[in-house]
Design a protein around this motif. Sequence first.
Motif, short mmCIF file in Angstrom:
data_model
loop_
_atom_site.label_atom_id
_atom_site.label_comp_id
_atom_site.label_asym_id
_atom_site.label_seq_id
_atom_site.Cartn_x
_atom_site.Cartn_y
_atom_site.Cartn_z
N THR A 1 7.80 4.99 5.65
CA THR A 1 9.26 4.85 5.59
C THR A 1 9.86 4.83 7.00
OG1 THR A 1 9.40 7.24 5.23
CG2 THR A 1 9.59 5.81 3.27
N ASP A 2 9.23 5.51 7.94
CA ASP A 2 9.70 5.46 9.33
C ASP A 2 9.54 4.04 9.87
OD1 ASP A 2 10.31 8.27 9.64
OD2 ASP A 2 8.15 8.63 9.75
N LEU A 3 8.42 3.42 9.57
CA LEU A 3 8.19 2.05 10.04
C LEU A 3 9.15 1.08 9.35
CD1 LEU A 3 6.68 0.09 11.82
CD2 LEU A 3 4.88 -0.03 10.06
N LEU A 4 9.39 1.25 8.06
CA LEU A 4 10.34 0.37 7.37
C LEU A 4 11.72 0.50 7.99
CD1 LEU A 4 10.94 -1.65 5.10
CD2 LEU A 4 11.42 0.31 3.62
N ALA A 5 12.16 1.73 8.27
CA ALA A 5 13.48 1.93 8.88
C ALA A 5 13.56 1.23 10.24
CB ALA A 5 13.74 3.43 9.06
N ALA A 6 12.51 1.30 11.02
CA ALA A 6 12.49 0.65 12.34
C ALA A 6 12.50 -0.86 12.20
CB ALA A 6 11.28 1.12 13.14
N ILE A 7 11.77 -1.38 11.22
CA ILE A 7 11.71 -2.83 11.02
C ILE A 7 13.08 -3.39 10.64
CG2 ILE A 7 10.83 -4.61 9.45
CD1 ILE A 7 8.15 -3.10 9.45
N VAL A 8 13.77 -2.72 9.74
CA VAL A 8 15.06 -3.26 9.27
C VAL A 8 16.18 -3.03 10.27
CG1 VAL A 8 14.40 -3.10 6.84
CG2 VAL A 8 15.74 -1.25 7.87
N SER A 66 0.77 -1.24 0.00
CA SER A 66 0.00 0.00 0.00
C SER A 66 0.80 1.30 0.00
CB SER A 66 -0.95 0.01 1.21
OG SER A 66 -0.21 -0.03 2.41
N ASP A 67 2.11 1.25 0.16
CA ASP A 67 2.87 2.49 0.31
C ASP A 67 3.88 2.65 -0.83
OD1 ASP A 67 4.74 4.53 1.16
OD2 ASP A 67 4.00 4.26 3.20
N SER A 68 3.60 3.54 -1.76
CA SER A 68 4.48 3.74 -2.92
C SER A 68 5.84 4.28 -2.51
CB SER A 68 3.83 4.66 -3.95
OG SER A 68 3.56 5.93 -3.38
N GLU A 69 5.90 5.09 -1.46
CA GLU A 69 7.18 5.61 -0.99
C GLU A 69 8.06 4.48 -0.46
OE1 GLU A 69 8.66 9.56 1.42
OE2 GLU A 69 6.90 8.53 2.16
N GLN A 110 17.58 8.59 0.79
CA GLN A 110 17.44 9.14 -0.57
C GLN A 110 15.98 9.36 -0.92
OE1 GLN A 110 19.38 6.12 -2.89
NE2 GLN A 110 21.39 7.10 -2.78
N VAL A 111 15.15 8.36 -0.69
CA VAL A 111 13.73 8.46 -1.03
C VAL A 111 13.06 9.56 -0.21
CG1 VAL A 111 11.52 7.21 -0.87
CG2 VAL A 111 13.52 6.10 -1.88
N GLU A 112 13.39 9.65 1.06
CA GLU A 112 12.80 10.69 1.91
C GLU A 112 13.24 12.08 1.48
OE1 GLU A 112 11.97 8.28 6.04
OE2 GLU A 112 13.98 9.11 5.73
N ALA A 113 14.50 12.22 1.06
CA ALA A 113 14.98 13.52 0.59
C ALA A 113 14.25 13.94 -0.69
CB ALA A 113 16.49 13.47 0.33
N ILE A 114 14.03 12.99 -1.58
CA ILE A 114 13.29 13.28 -2.81
C ILE A 114 11.85 13.69 -2.49
CG2 ILE A 114 12.34 12.21 -4.90
CD1 ILE A 114 14.99 10.54 -4.99
N ALA A 115 11.21 12.95 -1.57
CA ALA A 115 9.83 13.27 -1.18
C ALA A 115 9.76 14.64 -0.52
CB ALA A 115 9.29 12.20 -0.25
N ALA A 116 10.73 14.98 0.33
CA ALA A 116 10.73 16.28 1.00
C ALA A 116 10.92 17.41 -0.01
CB ALA A 116 11.83 16.32 2.06
N ALA A 117 11.81 17.21 -0.98
CA ALA A 117 12.03 18.22 -2.01
C ALA A 117 10.77 18.43 -2.84
CB ALA A 117 13.20 17.82 -2.90
N ALA A 118 10.07 17.34 -3.15
CA ALA A 118 8.83 17.44 -3.93
C ALA A 118 7.77 18.20 -3.15
CB ALA A 118 8.33 16.05 -4.31
#
Length: 194
Positions: free
Chosen positions: A140-147, A59-62, A174-182
Amino acid sequence: MQPRIPRQSTTEHGANRVDNDARLTSELAAVVAGARRRALRDGDRQIDTAHLLHTLLESDSEVRAVFEGGDPQVARLLGYLVQRSIGYGLRWQGSVEDSGALPVLPGAVHTAGWSPVAAGALEEACERAGRRGDAQARGTDLLAAIVADPQSRAVEVLRRGGVEPGELPARLLQVEAIAAAACEEYAGGLDGVG
């Protein structure tokens, strides 16, 4: 005819506390609800990190953008996750996911129906968002915590799917920086509209 899985009240499993947690984006709250439904449907005693990973990937494209292998890699991971109820995941049934690698913090999600690792990962996701200055945790916060927990079931699935979990934190940034810039670009465009 009796249902295969007994009905369980959401209050019994702390669902109201987690689903209505203001520290989660609506998208992440939906991921949590989806993981709960998956655990119940699979007949698992607890929501674990593999349930969370499965729902995040669906469900999460990011989150999907974090995986360098793109759609084929995500499809392979989803294939492994789908097989958990008929394959290697059977050895997980009846056991608790608790590696001890992530401490369960005071005030963390202490609910029946959550593995200690999954509860700790959700709490860590909220802490991570707070350190970034956001009031709500994202996928992405949850993914970071899981890994972050090398012994979690989600990390086992990632390794089986050909993903090196140690490489994901750099990709997440990288993905979070791109999302923040967008978001900044979008907000800047709105400021100029008048």
